[in-house]
Design a protein around this motif. Structure first.
Motif, short mmCIF file in Angstrom:
data_model
loop_
_atom_site.label_atom_id
_atom_site.label_comp_id
_atom_site.label_asym_id
_atom_site.label_seq_id
_atom_site.Cartn_x
_atom_site.Cartn_y
_atom_site.Cartn_z
N ASP A 181 0.81 -1.21 0.00
CA ASP A 181 0.00 0.00 0.00
C ASP A 181 0.85 1.26 0.00
OD1 ASP A 181 -2.31 -1.45 -0.06
OD2 ASP A 181 -2.79 -1.23 2.07
N ARG A 182 1.87 1.30 0.85
CA ARG A 182 2.71 2.49 0.93
C ARG A 182 3.49 2.70 -0.36
NH1 ARG A 182 1.21 6.26 3.86
NH2 ARG A 182 3.27 7.15 3.53
N VAL A 183 3.98 1.61 -0.95
CA VAL A 183 4.75 1.72 -2.18
C VAL A 183 3.86 2.21 -3.33
CG1 VAL A 183 6.03 0.41 -3.92
CG2 VAL A 183 6.47 0.02 -1.49
N LEU A 184 2.65 1.67 -3.42
CA LEU A 184 1.71 2.15 -4.44
C LEU A 184 1.43 3.63 -4.25
CD1 LEU A 184 -0.90 -0.78 -4.58
CD2 LEU A 184 0.89 -0.26 -6.24
N HIS A 185 1.29 4.05 -3.00
CA HIS A 185 1.01 5.46 -2.71
C HIS A 185 2.17 6.34 -3.17
CE1 HIS A 185 -0.66 8.95 -0.77
NE2 HIS A 185 0.39 9.09 0.02
N VAL A 186 3.38 5.89 -2.95
CA VAL A 186 4.55 6.68 -3.36
C VAL A 186 4.62 6.78 -4.88
CG1 VAL A 186 7.07 6.69 -3.46
CG2 VAL A 186 5.90 6.33 -1.28
N ILE A 187 4.42 5.67 -5.58
CA ILE A 187 4.43 5.70 -7.04
C ILE A 187 3.35 6.64 -7.56
CG2 ILE A 187 4.10 4.32 -9.14
CD1 ILE A 187 5.35 1.96 -7.66
N TYR A 188 2.19 6.61 -6.91
CA TYR A 188 1.08 7.51 -7.25
C TYR A 188 1.49 8.97 -7.05
CZ TYR A 188 -3.62 9.60 -6.71
OH TYR A 188 -4.74 10.39 -6.81
N LEU A 189 2.18 9.27 -5.94
CA LEU A 189 2.64 10.64 -5.69
C LEU A 189 3.68 11.08 -6.72
CD1 LEU A 189 3.03 10.66 -1.79
CD2 LEU A 189 1.23 11.74 -3.14
N VAL A 190 4.58 10.17 -7.08
CA VAL A 190 5.58 10.49 -8.10
C VAL A 190 4.89 10.86 -9.41
CG1 VAL A 190 7.46 9.55 -9.51
CG2 VAL A 190 7.39 9.06 -7.07
#
Length: 409
Positions: A181-190
């Motif tokens: 979940d956190r990794v997906l969120h970071v990719i989304y923010l990028v």
């Protein structure tokens, strides 16, 4: 050559940094090495020419510069030799020529930024700083907190990574889905920072959108999962519109005015296929819902043909699963498109009344647009001026000034 080096820094510096962190084992040392490498490029490339593989050259040069700094700062003793052995595990100082080992380093960087040992707010700050290259001031503005607070979070996170020897790697086994979940969120923010840059002279940073899509694809191979497919679908559907979002002069083009023939149909096709797969999962994730919203735009030929009621329904689902003032704002826009600007204005006023989006320029811009469509010119001008005070992206500032001028002449 100066412009070439600036372009390479903009497009590839975070990837170079990610590899240097792996090679040097320390964030601060890697950042120093990154700047040393680009300084060396500025001195030597105009004379010797640009190397065939500039990214590999920068990684190699940065690594060598780090060794030079270590040699100047420390005595030649066993501890220094141990450090050097770690930096050159093969016993060689040959230049890195093969880019394949470097490709996964951005994903490693995201996973270490999202390590559960770090506080959640520090994870996000670290990711935006190290992966996107945003300044602490830009991160602070995005999250409405003081810049020193952001800086302290990043420093504490780096210290914890160092003191606890958190491994610089992509986890395997049970750890991988636990941190998804956190990794997906970071990719989304990028991706979001690339799709609509928070500040600067351009609307889009194509280097960041492309990197986010690449990382999502890489993650999909490591962990086939409906949420990953949903995120990749969303990114592709959004990215399909990139070429139409600005005119030849770089000015902002609103969705309603975009030339949809310029939308990338191959990305739309792939995005819709991924969405169909993600929707077959027993549980539908938030990125899949957002992809479904993007698909409604992708499937229609104009704003008028778009099913805004369905989009509002999807936002209802999104807000129920993951409450967000931004999602509420987007829902208000969808309702205004289907039920009229008066309804949208009432919803936006209620959102602003809660205080969460008082400094978010798009909330005031949406309010101004509703007022403009209702013929309330003086109030619309005031709302556009308020939006302008909080807007940091130059093309959006130009657009807001244009709207104000249209209403005052």
């Amino acid at each position: 050559m100066e412009q070439v080096i600036e372009d390479i820094y903009r497009q590839h510096s975070r990837r170079v940094l990610a590899t240097l962190i792996r090679l040097l084992g320390d964030f601060d040392r890697a950042e120093e090495a990154l700047h040393d490498a680009f300084a060396a490029a500025a001195r030597t490339w105009p004379v010797d020419g640009m190397p065939n593989n500039p990214v590999a050259w920068l990684v190699s040069t940065g690594r060598f510069k780090a060794i030079d700094h270590l040699r100047r700062r420390a005595r030649f003793n066993a501890s220094l030799q141990h450090i050097e052995d770690g930096l050159y595990p093969d016993g060689t100082e040959a230049e890195i020529g093969d880019m394949e080992p470097i490709e996964d380093d951005m994903l490693r960087l995201i996973f270490i930024c999202c390590h559960p040992a770090l506080a959640a707010d520090a994870q996000t700050a670290m990711a935006l700083r190290e992966v996107c290259g945003l300044t602490t001031e830009e991160i602070a503005h995005a999250f409405l907190v003081p810049a020193p607070t952001v800086a302290q979070r990043i420093v504490r996170a780096k210290n914890r990574i160092r003191t606890e020897n958190i491994p610089y790697e992509v986890p395997v086994g049970a750890e991988l889905p636990e941190r998804l979940d956190r990794v997906l969120h970071v990719i989304y923010l990028v991706f979001n920072e690339g799709y609509s840059a928070s500040s600067g002279s351009t609307i889009v940073r194509a280097d960041l959108t492309a990197e986010a899509i690449r990382l999502a694809r890489l993650l999909a191979t490591l962990l086939p999962h409906p949420d990953v497919a949903g995120l990749l679908s969303l990114l592709l559907l959004q990215e399909s519109r990139r070429a139409a979002r600005q005119d030849v002069d770089g000015a902002l083009v609103l969705l309603a005015d975009q030339d949809r023939s310029r939308w990338d149909r191959s990305k739309i096709s792939e995005g819709l296929s991924l969405l169909a797969s993600a929707l077959r999962a027993p549980d539908i994730g938030i990125y899949t819902v957002q992809a479904a919203i993007a698909a409604e735009h992708a499937k229609t030929g104009s704003t008028e043909e778009t099913d805004w009621r369905r989009i509002a329904f999807y936002y209802d689902l999104l807000i129920a699963a993951h409450p967000s003032a931004i999602a509420e704002l987007n829902r208000a826009v969808a309702i205004a498109m289907s039920e009229g600007p008066g309804k949208g204005l009432a919803l936006v006023d209620a959102i602003l009344g809660k205080g969460e989006l008082t400094t978010y320029h798009l909330a005031h811009s949406a309010r101004a647009d509703f007022l403009r469509r209702l013929g309330r010119r003086a109030e619309a001008i005031q709302a556009y001026e308020t939006a302008l005070t909080f807007c940091r992206q130059e093309p959006e500032q130009v657009f807001l000034r244009k709207r104000i001028l249209e209403l005052t002449t």
